[in-house]
Write a protein that holds these residues in place. Structure first.
Motif, PDB file in Angstrom:
ATOM      1  N   ASP A  35       0.815  -1.215   0.000  1.00 23.34           N
ATOM      2  CA  ASP A  35       0.000   0.000   0.000  1.00 23.34           C
ATOM      3  C   ASP A  35       0.848   1.265   0.000  1.00 23.34           C
ATOM      4  N   ILE A  36       1.735   1.346  -0.926  1.00 27.30           N
ATOM      5  CA  ILE A  36       2.630   2.493  -0.998  1.00 27.30           C
ATOM      6  C   ILE A  36       2.015   3.582  -1.876  1.00 27.30           C
ATOM      7  N   GLU A  37       2.189   4.806  -1.456  1.00 32.26           N
ATOM      8  CA  GLU A  37       1.740   5.942  -2.251  1.00 32.26           C
ATOM      9  C   GLU A  37       2.937   6.482  -3.011  1.00 32.26           C
ATOM     10  N   LEU A  38       2.779   6.582  -4.326  1.00 35.58           N
ATOM     11  CA  LEU A  38       3.865   7.049  -5.174  1.00 35.58           C
ATOM     12  C   LEU A  38       3.593   8.473  -5.643  1.00 35.58           C
ATOM     13  N   SER A  39       4.638   9.266  -5.682  1.00 33.41           N
ATOM     14  CA  SER A  39       4.567  10.599  -6.268  1.00 33.41           C
ATOM     15  C   SER A  39       5.166  10.527  -7.668  1.00 33.41           C
ATOM     16  N   ASP A  40       4.532  11.211  -8.608  1.00 34.02           N
ATOM     17  CA  ASP A  40       5.039  11.218  -9.980  1.00 34.02           C
ATOM     18  C   ASP A  40       6.410  11.873 -10.052  1.00 34.02           C
ATOM     19  N   VAL A  41       7.207  11.375 -10.999  1.00 38.67           N
ATOM     20  CA  VAL A  41       8.489  11.984 -11.317  1.00 38.67           C
ATOM     21  C   VAL A  41       8.325  12.565 -12.724  1.00 38.67           C
ATOM     22  N   PRO A  42       8.298  13.888 -12.848  1.00 38.84           N
ATOM     23  CA  PRO A  42       8.061  14.504 -14.159  1.00 38.84           C
ATOM     24  C   PRO A  42       9.068  14.042 -15.219  1.00 38.84           C
ATOM     25  N   HIS A  43       8.549  13.767 -16.399  1.00 33.59           N
ATOM     26  CA  HIS A  43       9.353  13.405 -17.574  1.00 33.59           C
ATOM     27  C   HIS A  43      10.121  12.099 -17.401  1.00 33.59           C
ATOM     28  N   ALA A  44       9.715  11.265 -16.463  1.00 37.33           N
ATOM     29  CA  ALA A  44      10.391   9.984 -16.234  1.00 37.33           C
ATOM     30  C   ALA A  44       9.843   8.931 -17.193  1.00 37.33           C
ATOM     31  N   PRO A  45      10.661   7.957 -17.549  1.00 37.15           N
ATOM     32  CA  PRO A  45      10.141   6.854 -18.361  1.00 37.15           C
ATOM     33  C   PRO A  45       9.115   6.062 -17.551  1.00 37.15           C
ATOM     34  N   ALA A  46       8.263   5.325 -18.247  1.00 32.22           N
ATOM     35  CA  ALA A  46       7.172   4.587 -17.586  1.00 32.22           C
ATOM     36  C   ALA A  46       7.687   3.582 -16.567  1.00 32.22           C
ATOM     37  N   TRP A  47       8.895   3.049 -16.739  1.00 29.82           N
ATOM     38  CA  TRP A  47       9.421   2.047 -15.821  1.00 29.82           C
ATOM     39  C   TRP A  47       9.920   2.650 -14.501  1.00 29.82           C
ATOM     40  N   LEU A  48      10.030   3.975 -14.423  1.00 27.16           N
ATOM     41  CA  LEU A  48      10.274   4.639 -13.137  1.00 27.16           C
ATOM     42  C   LEU A  48       8.896   5.052 -12.641  1.00 27.16           C
ATOM     43  N   MET A  49       8.317   4.211 -11.795  1.00 31.58           N
ATOM     44  CA  MET A  49       6.919   4.378 -11.398  1.00 31.58           C
ATOM     45  C   MET A  49       6.676   5.644 -10.593  1.00 31.58           C
ATOM     46  N   GLY A  50       7.680   6.082  -9.863  1.00 29.34           N
ATOM     47  CA  GLY A  50       7.531   7.277  -9.044  1.00 29.34           C
ATOM     48  C   GLY A  50       8.522   7.262  -7.905  1.00 29.34           C
ATOM     49  N   ARG A  77       8.145  -3.587 -16.706  1.00 30.90           N
ATOM     50  CA  ARG A  77       7.887  -2.577 -17.739  1.00 30.90           C
ATOM     51  C   ARG A  77       9.185  -2.149 -18.415  1.00 30.90           C
ATOM     52  N   TRP A  78      10.299  -2.151 -17.671  1.00 29.70           N
ATOM     53  CA  TRP A  78      11.596  -1.820 -18.270  1.00 29.70           C
ATOM     54  C   TRP A  78      11.969  -2.861 -19.317  1.00 29.70           C
ATOM     55  N   LEU A  79      11.709  -4.114 -19.019  1.00 26.33           N
ATOM     56  CA  LEU A  79      12.041  -5.188 -19.951  1.00 26.33           C
ATOM     57  C   LEU A  79      11.084  -5.265 -21.129  1.00 26.33           C
ATOM     58  N   ASP A  80       9.824  -4.972 -20.881  1.00 24.29           N
ATOM     59  CA  ASP A  80       8.802  -5.090 -21.914  1.00 24.29           C
ATOM     60  C   ASP A  80       7.726  -4.049 -21.643  1.00 24.29           C
ATOM     61  N   PRO A  81       7.705  -2.958 -22.422  1.00 26.04           N
ATOM     62  CA  PRO A  81       6.726  -1.892 -22.176  1.00 26.04           C
ATOM     63  C   PRO A  81       5.274  -2.372 -22.172  1.00 26.04           C
ATOM     64  N   ALA A  82       4.990  -3.511 -22.802  1.00 30.57           N
ATOM     65  CA  ALA A  82       3.629  -4.056 -22.787  1.00 30.57           C
ATOM     66  C   ALA A  82       3.299  -4.702 -21.443  1.00 30.57           C
ATOM     67  N   GLN A  83       4.329  -5.067 -20.683  1.00 29.67           N
ATOM     68  CA  GLN A  83       4.144  -5.626 -19.346  1.00 29.67           C
ATOM     69  C   GLN A  83       3.976  -4.459 -18.381  1.00 29.67           C
ATOM     70  N   GLY A  84       3.867  -4.755 -17.142  1.00 27.72           N
ATOM     71  CA  GLY A  84       3.833  -3.698 -16.148  1.00 27.72           C
ATOM     72  C   GLY A  84       3.092  -4.128 -14.913  1.00 27.72           C
ATOM     73  N   TRP A 121      20.397   1.674 -14.441  1.00 28.65           N
ATOM     74  CA  TRP A 121      19.208   2.529 -14.542  1.00 28.65           C
ATOM     75  C   TRP A 121      19.568   3.987 -14.302  1.00 28.65           C
ATOM     76  N   ALA A 122      20.408   4.250 -13.325  1.00 30.05           N
ATOM     77  CA  ALA A 122      20.827   5.632 -13.046  1.00 30.05           C
ATOM     78  C   ALA A 122      21.519   6.232 -14.267  1.00 30.05           C
ATOM     79  N   ALA A 123      22.372   5.440 -14.909  1.00 26.41           N
ATOM     80  CA  ALA A 123      23.067   5.907 -16.113  1.00 26.41           C
ATOM     81  C   ALA A 123      22.061   6.176 -17.230  1.00 26.41           C
ATOM     82  N   GLU A 124      21.087   5.284 -17.398  1.00 29.80           N
ATOM     83  CA  GLU A 124      20.071   5.463 -18.426  1.00 29.80           C
ATOM     84  C   GLU A 124      19.223   6.714 -18.161  1.00 29.80           C
ATOM     85  N   LEU A 125      18.878   6.942 -16.901  1.00 31.55           N
ATOM     86  CA  LEU A 125      18.080   8.117 -16.558  1.00 31.55           C
ATOM     87  C   LEU A 125      18.874   9.408 -16.735  1.00 31.55           C
ATOM     88  N   SER A 126      20.170   9.360 -16.510  1.00 31.50           N
ATOM     89  CA  SER A 126      20.982  10.586 -16.644  1.00 31.50           C
ATOM     90  C   SER A 126      21.121  10.998 -18.100  1.00 31.50           C
TER      91      SER A 126
END
Length: 162
Positions: A45-60, A76-83, A155-160
């Protein structure tokens, strides 16, 4: 930002899991094991805050014990159709230390697995490079042991670059 923490485990108790045991979680169709030396906490039951302009696999981002951590969806990182959607039945496995703490969202409950000699089960190429061994659960199901710190660095390198 609020969250409800359900500590199914924090650090392994001294008499419980050894270095040969790990937390197994299902991320999409992939059975992945994360050593107790990395896996620290399980949250529901975690509440996530959005991260602006983040890829879909960074949920928040989530507030966990006063620290804001990124929460990733490995499926979702491995397969955008998954999640994995946040909500009932989803959990976040929190791992790492210091400023290298992150969460991985998954469905169901974690499984105690034991590392074994051998080749990990087949994984997509993007994840296979982070597989460091194999594990099995009590039923004999194979799990891939993942080097979570190396995966988070990638992932950090990809996000940077984004």
């Amino acid at each position: 930002m609020a969250f409800v923490s359900s500590n199914v485990f924090s650090a392994p108790p001294p008499s419980a899991p050894t270095a040969e045991q790990a937390q197994g979680v299902l991320c999409g169709p992939w059975a992945l094991a994360f050593p107790f030396s990395w896996a620290r906490n399980l949250i529901e039951d975690i509440e996530l805050s959005d991260v602006p302009h983040a890829p879909a696999w960074l949920m928040g981002a989530a507030n966990v014990d006063g620290a804001v951590i990124p929460v990733f969806d490995l499926a979702r990182w491995l397969d955008p159709a998954q999640g994995t959607e946040a909500g009932p039945g989803s959990h976040v496995l929190v791992g790492g230390e210091g400023d290298r703490v992150a969460g991985l969202i998954f469905r169901g409950l974690p499984t105690l697995v034991k590392t074994v000699a051998g080749v990990p089960p087949s994984l997509p190429p993007a994840l296979a490079e982070f597989a460091r061994g194999a594990a099995i659960d009590a039923t004999g199901r194979p799990w891939a042991v993942i080097d979570a710190p190396a995966l988070l660095e990638a992932w950090a390198a990809e996000l940077s670059l984004a």
